[in-house]
Design a protein around this motif. Structure first.
Motif, PDB file in Angstrom:
ATOM      1  N   PHE A 105       0.836  -1.201   0.000  1.00 48.09           N
ATOM      2  CA  PHE A 105       0.000   0.000   0.000  1.00 48.09           C
ATOM      3  C   PHE A 105       0.869   1.248   0.000  1.00 48.09           C
ATOM      4  O   PHE A 105       2.043   1.201   0.377  1.00 48.09           O
ATOM      5  CB  PHE A 105      -0.968   0.049   1.194  1.00 48.09           C
ATOM      6  CG  PHE A 105      -0.319  -0.152   2.543  1.00 48.09           C
ATOM      7  CD1 PHE A 105       0.446   0.840   3.145  1.00 48.09           C
ATOM      8  CD2 PHE A 105      -0.474  -1.359   3.222  1.00 48.09           C
ATOM      9  CE1 PHE A 105       1.036   0.650   4.387  1.00 48.09           C
ATOM     10  CE2 PHE A 105       0.128  -1.564   4.469  1.00 48.09           C
ATOM     11  CZ  PHE A 105       0.878  -0.558   5.042  1.00 48.09           C
ATOM     12  N   ALA A 149      -5.787   5.530  -6.591  1.00 49.98           N
ATOM     13  CA  ALA A 149      -5.727   4.071  -6.421  1.00 49.98           C
ATOM     14  C   ALA A 149      -6.499   3.381  -7.540  1.00 49.98           C
ATOM     15  O   ALA A 149      -6.040   2.397  -8.122  1.00 49.98           O
ATOM     16  CB  ALA A 149      -6.291   3.672  -5.058  1.00 49.98           C
ATOM     17  N   ASN A 158      -2.578   0.045  -4.543  1.00 52.51           N
ATOM     18  CA  ASN A 158      -3.417   0.123  -3.335  1.00 52.51           C
ATOM     19  C   ASN A 158      -2.945   1.218  -2.402  1.00 52.51           C
ATOM     20  O   ASN A 158      -1.743   1.474  -2.278  1.00 52.51           O
ATOM     21  CB  ASN A 158      -3.380  -1.211  -2.584  1.00 52.51           C
ATOM     22  CG  ASN A 158      -4.258  -2.248  -3.245  1.00 52.51           C
ATOM     23  OD1 ASN A 158      -5.260  -1.910  -3.893  1.00 52.51           O
ATOM     24  ND2 ASN A 158      -3.895  -3.505  -3.092  1.00 52.51           N
ATOM     25  N   ILE A 159      -3.887   1.828  -1.717  1.00 51.92           N
ATOM     26  CA  ILE A 159      -3.531   2.868  -0.740  1.00 51.92           C
ATOM     27  C   ILE A 159      -3.936   2.439   0.667  1.00 51.92           C
ATOM     28  O   ILE A 159      -4.644   1.441   0.853  1.00 51.92           O
ATOM     29  CB  ILE A 159      -4.205   4.227  -1.074  1.00 51.92           C
ATOM     30  CG1 ILE A 159      -5.730   4.095  -1.079  1.00 51.92           C
ATOM     31  CG2 ILE A 159      -3.696   4.783  -2.397  1.00 51.92           C
ATOM     32  CD1 ILE A 159      -6.441   5.447  -1.014  1.00 51.92           C
ATOM     33  N   GLY A 194      -9.466  -0.235  -4.036  1.00 48.95           N
ATOM     34  CA  GLY A 194      -8.151   0.402  -3.985  1.00 48.95           C
ATOM     35  C   GLY A 194      -7.643   0.679  -2.587  1.00 48.95           C
ATOM     36  O   GLY A 194      -6.501   1.093  -2.417  1.00 48.95           O
TER      37      GLY A 194
END
Ligand code: OSB
Ligand code: MG
Length: 324
Positions: free
Chosen positions: A190, A205, A211-212, A230
């Motif tokens: 992330f 994202a 991904n965050i 995301g």
């Protein structure tokens, strides 16, 4: 029979620890000691400048009020207390009740804010799952992208965590992403808070497939844990969040939503850091916590952190400022 003591500490930091706009020369905080039926337990209260809304002085004053209530056997309302105070007192109470298990997760995600070659060396020494964290957003977004892509290429079995602390405009975030080859994007576990606005981070994202994770956003008023495309994780910094019960509730909400919860440090001393490692092992056993902050200090406090060679300041060297 109950009694409580409050000690004050000031610990010298390594030179060059910068928090947002401010250099952190000494870390200031409080150690609480609770006594009940010959049992003793400790907790740390350490508001973080630039991050906590309360000052160390305010936290110390509130701690005295709440500890007086505890000694008198009154009901405590830790939800109404400052987060740092709620966390420190609830940890000491949990320790006294033997609720906080002894075993900790001392595997850390090595943190790199400088030379990526140092990180490669540390990662090659790491057993099992390789997880590392890089602070991005401080220099050119393009440079960050090149460094991250290089690491993902050099160590293919690594999961990389990145932290932009809301430093990028949507354009800069895109410039970063452009340098991460599509086949490497899943190697990014992330990226914490790429943009100033959470809505821009979400859009990033979804557009990039990177991904965050939420960190600052978790502390925004009205934040609710929810599954969104995301979003992989939420970062929980207990000193900035509140009581153990509040942290555990957030972790449970994250798990119910299919998100990873990552316990992370707010630059507590080795005393608080050990309790965070135990909380992490207890509540997030399969996740490497974000606790690689011991090297920011010049000394440890009361308890040592595994494999840390720094001198340990004993409790007897702290000033006791209050007791009841
Ligand atoms: O989360 C970690 O891995 C280490 C802790 C950390 O990054 C941090 C610690 C204190 C204040 C802010 C931050 C941050 O998220 O940048
Ligand atoms: Mg962060």
């Amino acid at each position: 029979m109950r009694s409580a003591k409050l000690f004050q500490y000031q610990l010298p930091m390594d030179s060059g620890v910068i928090l947002r706009d401010q250099r952190l020369i000494t870390r200031e905080g409080w150690v609480i000691e609770l006594c009940q039926d010959q049992q003793r337990a400790y907790g740390e209260i350490a508001p973080l400048p630039e991050f906590s809304l309360e000052t160390a002085t305010e936290a110390g004053e509130q701690a005295q009020q709440i500890l007086s209530q505890w000694v008198a056997g009154e009901e405590l309302d830790l939800d109404a207390a400052f987060p740092s105070v709620a966390f420190g007192i609830s940890c000491a109470i949990a320790e006294l009740a033997a609720e906080l298990p002894e075993t900790g997760n001392y595997l850390v995600a090595p943190l790199c804010s400088g030379d990526p070659d140092d990180l490669v060396v540390r990662l090659n020494q790491m057993p099992g799952n390789k997880v590392a964290k890089i602070k991005v957003g401080m220099y050119e977004a393009v440079r960050d992208g090149i460094v991250a892509n290089m690491l993902l290429e050099a160590i293919p079995d690594m999961q990389l965590r990145l932290d932009a602390n809301r430093q990028w405009t949507p354009l800069k975030a895109q410039q970063f992403a452009k340098y991460i080859k599509p086949e490497h994007r899943s190697g990014i576990a992330f990226l914490e808070e790429p943009c100033r606005l959470p809505s821009d981070s979400l859009a990033f994202a979804q557009q990039t497939g990177i991904n965050i994770a939420w960190d600052e956003t978790v502390r925004d008023v009205g934040f609710e844990v929810k599954a969104e495309p995301g979003v992989a994780a939420i970062i929980i910094k207990p000193t900035l969040i509140g009581s153990l019960a509040r942290c555990i509730a957030l972790i449970e909400q994250a798990h119910a939503a299919g998100l990873t919860a990552v316990i992370s440090s707010s630059i507590e001393s080795s005393l608080g850091l050990n309790q965070l490692a135990r909380l992490a092992q207890w509540q997030t056993p399969n996740v490497i916590p974000g606790l690689d902050t011991m090297q920011l200090f010049q000394v440890q406090l009361i308890q040592s952190w595994p494999d840390c060679e720094l001198p340990v300041v004993p409790l007897s060297e702290l000033d006791m400022v209050w007791h009841k």
